[in-house]
Design a protein around this motif. Structure first.
Motif, PDB file in Angstrom:
ATOM      1  N   VAL A 148      11.881  79.313  45.794  1.00 47.67           N
ATOM      2  CA  VAL A 148      13.058  79.325  44.771  1.00 47.67           C
ATOM      3  C   VAL A 148      13.972  78.135  45.279  1.00 47.67           C
ATOM      4  N   SER A 149      14.650  77.759  43.991  1.00 45.26           N
ATOM      5  CA  SER A 149      15.420  76.712  44.180  1.00 45.26           C
ATOM      6  C   SER A 149      16.740  77.051  44.832  1.00 45.26           C
ATOM      7  N   PRO A 150      17.098  76.180  45.790  1.00 49.51           N
ATOM      8  CA  PRO A 150      16.975  74.922  45.944  1.00 49.51           C
ATOM      9  C   PRO A 150      16.000  74.361  47.020  1.00 49.51           C
ATOM     10  N   CYS A 151      14.918  75.519  47.017  1.00 47.12           N
ATOM     11  CA  CYS A 151      13.698  75.000  47.764  1.00 47.12           C
ATOM     12  C   CYS A 151      13.981  74.963  49.264  1.00 47.12           C
ATOM     13  N   THR A 152      14.968  75.651  50.047  1.00 48.59           N
ATOM     14  CA  THR A 152      15.183  75.539  51.502  1.00 48.59           C
ATOM     15  C   THR A 152      14.223  76.321  52.022  1.00 48.59           C
TER      16      THR A 152
ATOM     17  N   ASP B 142      15.570  61.046  51.294  1.00 54.03           N
ATOM     18  CA  ASP B 142      16.502  60.529  50.258  1.00 54.03           C
ATOM     19  C   ASP B 142      16.985  61.672  49.566  1.00 54.03           C
ATOM     20  N   ARG B 143      18.121  61.943  50.139  1.00 50.38           N
ATOM     21  CA  ARG B 143      19.103  63.151  49.627  1.00 50.38           C
ATOM     22  C   ARG B 143      19.346  62.991  48.489  1.00 50.38           C
ATOM     23  N   LYS B 144      19.292  61.998  47.575  1.00 50.81           N
ATOM     24  CA  LYS B 144      19.758  61.969  46.005  1.00 50.81           C
ATOM     25  C   LYS B 144      18.744  62.556  45.262  1.00 50.81           C
ATOM     26  N   ILE B 145      17.523  62.605  45.889  1.00 44.10           N
ATOM     27  CA  ILE B 145      16.567  63.032  44.819  1.00 44.10           C
ATOM     28  C   ILE B 145      16.249  64.780  45.245  1.00 44.10           C
ATOM     29  N   PRO B 146      16.192  65.704  44.448  1.00 45.28           N
ATOM     30  CA  PRO B 146      16.283  67.288  44.963  1.00 45.28           C
ATOM     31  C   PRO B 146      14.852  67.221  45.316  1.00 45.28           C
ATOM     32  N   ARG B 147      14.802  68.462  46.133  1.00 42.64           N
ATOM     33  CA  ARG B 147      13.414  68.998  46.225  1.00 42.64           C
ATOM     34  C   ARG B 147      12.873  69.984  44.877  1.00 42.64           C
ATOM     35  N   TYR B 148      11.640  70.028  44.733  1.00 46.19           N
ATOM     36  CA  TYR B 148      10.975  70.683  43.734  1.00 46.19           C
ATOM     37  C   TYR B 148      10.173  71.963  44.104  1.00 46.19           C
ATOM     38  N   CYS B 149      10.279  73.001  43.623  1.00 43.67           N
ATOM     39  CA  CYS B 149       9.335  74.003  43.938  1.00 43.67           C
ATOM     40  C   CYS B 149       9.225  74.871  42.651  1.00 43.67           C
ATOM     41  N   GLY B 150       8.453  76.161  42.911  1.00 43.88           N
ATOM     42  CA  GLY B 150       8.575  76.951  41.659  1.00 43.88           C
ATOM     43  C   GLY B 150       7.298  76.516  40.578  1.00 43.88           C
ATOM     44  N   GLY B 151       7.410  76.860  39.493  1.00 43.29           N
ATOM     45  CA  GLY B 151       6.490  76.563  38.410  1.00 43.29           C
ATOM     46  C   GLY B 151       6.789  75.512  37.393  1.00 43.29           C
ATOM     47  N   LYS B 152       8.137  74.944  37.249  1.00 38.18           N
ATOM     48  CA  LYS B 152       8.690  73.968  36.428  1.00 38.18           C
ATOM     49  C   LYS B 152       8.390  72.790  37.055  1.00 38.18           C
ATOM     50  N   LYS B 153       7.650  71.789  36.086  1.00 39.13           N
ATOM     51  CA  LYS B 153       7.481  70.664  36.429  1.00 39.13           C
ATOM     52  C   LYS B 153       8.360  69.816  36.572  1.00 39.13           C
ATOM     53  N   PRO B 154       8.398  68.670  37.330  1.00 35.27           N
ATOM     54  CA  PRO B 154       9.473  67.739  37.672  1.00 35.27           C
ATOM     55  C   PRO B 154       9.381  66.925  36.322  1.00 35.27           C
ATOM     56  N   LYS B 155      10.648  66.358  36.102  1.00 31.21           N
ATOM     57  CA  LYS B 155      10.783  65.395  35.163  1.00 31.21           C
ATOM     58  C   LYS B 155      10.209  64.014  35.750  1.00 31.21           C
ATOM     59  N   ILE B 156       9.843  63.038  34.897  1.00 33.10           N
ATOM     60  CA  ILE B 156       9.380  61.800  35.108  1.00 33.10           C
ATOM     61  C   ILE B 156      10.262  61.336  36.337  1.00 33.10           C
ATOM     62  N   ILE B 157       9.688  60.848  37.328  1.00 38.31           N
ATOM     63  CA  ILE B 157      10.425  60.091  38.430  1.00 38.31           C
ATOM     64  C   ILE B 157      10.068  58.839  38.765  1.00 38.31           C
ATOM     65  N   GLU B 158      10.952  57.850  38.828  1.00 36.07           N
ATOM     66  CA  GLU B 158      10.801  56.522  39.120  1.00 36.07           C
ATOM     67  C   GLU B 158      11.548  56.026  40.271  1.00 36.07           C
ATOM     68  N   SER B 159      11.164  55.012  41.106  1.00 33.48           N
ATOM     69  CA  SER B 159      11.241  54.762  42.297  1.00 33.48           C
ATOM     70  C   SER B 159      12.344  53.679  42.148  1.00 33.48           C
ATOM     71  N   ASP B 160      13.345  53.539  43.286  1.00 31.97           N
ATOM     72  CA  ASP B 160      14.286  52.522  43.132  1.00 31.97           C
ATOM     73  C   ASP B 160      13.794  50.998  43.443  1.00 31.97           C
ATOM     74  N   GLY B 161      12.765  51.025  44.426  1.00 30.67           N
ATOM     75  CA  GLY B 161      12.102  49.735  44.852  1.00 30.67           C
ATOM     76  C   GLY B 161      10.663  49.776  44.923  1.00 30.67           C
ATOM     77  N   ASP B 162      10.233  49.103  45.793  1.00 27.95           N
ATOM     78  CA  ASP B 162       8.812  48.884  45.883  1.00 27.95           C
ATOM     79  C   ASP B 162       7.892  49.872  46.650  1.00 27.95           C
ATOM     80  N   PHE B 163       8.686  50.512  47.377  1.00 30.85           N
ATOM     81  CA  PHE B 163       8.273  51.711  48.222  1.00 30.85           C
ATOM     82  C   PHE B 163       8.685  53.034  47.757  1.00 30.85           C
ATOM     83  N   PHE B 164       7.730  53.962  47.875  1.00 35.71           N
ATOM     84  CA  PHE B 164       8.005  55.302  47.589  1.00 35.71           C
ATOM     85  C   PHE B 164       7.293  56.131  48.384  1.00 35.71           C
ATOM     86  N   ARG B 165       7.863  57.641  48.712  1.00 37.55           N
ATOM     87  CA  ARG B 165       7.060  58.481  49.590  1.00 37.55           C
ATOM     88  C   ARG B 165       7.324  59.745  48.849  1.00 37.55           C
ATOM     89  N   VAL B 166       6.147  60.477  48.571  1.00 35.18           N
ATOM     90  CA  VAL B 166       6.071  61.983  48.166  1.00 35.18           C
ATOM     91  C   VAL B 166       5.787  62.688  49.482  1.00 35.18           C
TER      92      VAL B 166
END
Length: 355
Positions: free
Chosen positions: A252-256, A273-297
């Motif tokens: 359930v959002s905010p997924c804590t 990275d606190r500016k990107i929220p956590r995601y949970c539930g059944g709603k798909k996240p929107k398209i996500i783009e990285s700020d640099g050449d490295f990204f972690r999920v």
């Protein structure tokens, strides 16, 4: 690395992959804590895989299936594909080593059920029950009955058990057949597995610029109490784009944590990275783009609920600074003779600045 513990855990079991095991304790916080206490036991390979606590009952059929003996095979109800006997109890114990997890896929399932109105396969009904270990306690993952094929399952640790019970009911049904696998990749086939992580996978644009990645054991139920990390490394001129085709993460959002939520978390850095929220539930996240050449999920599940997880598409793309494009566009709007004069003006400016 076969396991990693932090924060608060109780009765977590690890089984070495051989005769040696190394444990490293590291303290990085600014505050002291109580630490840990553990017990260890050396066990002969001939005894490995037994129930250390001893079974509370001795069913008519009991099988011990160890990864040392076979990495994958099948198990069935007694006499399969002939009808299974009435008033029968059979237990299949699975024991893995290291970071291995037990994956079970039912290929045939047909048990007697007196009524379709039975909920959760409870009561005196022929059923299959799957158990895992959470905090040292045997926990029921789920019950399955009737003729609906159960989802693909995965253990959260080195042990898992499947129980089959039939009652004194008329049956001419064949029972079930299931395939088991001892896997070290958590059922994730994309990327390159990181040996420094329990469940970590590396995606490098020099090897592949696009593809898909999934939660553990997808499209089956993801294992409980599991944490997996996906590291994306692009070239300096590249950025990463993520698009989710499917998303089912219990929470359930905010997924804590206090909401008992599983979650997916994103970061442009190796830490959160606190500016990107956590995601949970059944709603798909929107398209996500990285700020640099490295990204972690990061994907994390707790010990209470499970879901199907996610499937996502990734792509490394060449990045063009919009400010550069704007400047170039502004130059292109200049008259041709003005564009030709730009190098001359730049040289004149340098002459004025340099003594």
């Amino acid at each position: 690395m076969i396991g990693q513990l932090c924060n608060t855990n109780t009765f977590v079991e690890f089984v070495s992959t051989g005769p040696n095991l190394s444990i490293l304790f590291r303290s990085r916080s600014h505050f002291p804590s109580q630490g840990f206490k553990a017990t260890f036991m050396f066990q002969d390979e001939s005894e490995f895989g037994g129930n250390l606590d001893g079974p509370s009952i001795v069913p008519p059929c009991q099988q011990w299936i160890k990864s040392d003996t076979s990495k994958n095979d099948s198990f069935t109800t007694p006499g399969y594909p002939k009808p299974y006997p009435a008033n029968f109890h059979c237990v299949y114990h699975f024991t893995a080593r290291g970071r291995e997890r037990i994956q079970i896929l039912f290929s045939d399932f047909n048990l007697y059920i007196p009524s379709e109105d039975i909920k959760d396969c409870a009561g005196p009904v022929d059923a299959v029950m799957v158990f895992i270990t959470i905090n040292g306690q045997k926990e029921r993952l789920n019950n399955f009955c009737g003729n609906v094929l159960p989802p693909q399952l995965m253990s959260n640790g080195p042990s898992m058990s499947v129980e089959f019970k039939s009652y004194q009911t008329p049956s001419n049904l064949r029972g079930f057949r299931a395939i088991y696998r001892f896997v070290t990749n958590f059922g994730i086939t994309a990327g390159e597995q990181d040996p420094q992580q329990v469940c970590g996978f590396i995606f490098n644009s020099t090897k592949r610029t696009n593809g898909t990645f999934t939660s553990p054991n997808y499209p089956g139920l993801y294992p409980r109490a599991t944490e997996c990390h996906y590291f994306f490394y692009g070239r300096k001129s590249e950025r990463l784009t993520l698009m989710f085709a499917y998303f089912d993460v219990e929470g359930v959002s905010p997924c804590t944590t206090d909401l008992a939520s599983d979650f997916v978390e994103f970061s442009n850095f190796r830490t959160v990275d606190r500016k990107i929220p956590r995601y949970c539930g059944g709603k798909k996240p929107k398209i996500i783009e990285s700020d640099g050449d490295f990204f972690r999920v990061a994907f994390k599940s707790n010990s209470k609920f499970d879901g199907t997880g996610f499937e996502a598409f990734y792509q490394f793309r060449n990045y063009v600074d919009p400010l550069t494009v704007k400047r170039i566009s502004g130059i292109e709007r200049l008259a041709p003779w003005k564009i030709d004069m730009i190098p001359v003006l730049m040289m004149f400016a340098l002459i004025l600045i340099v003594p």
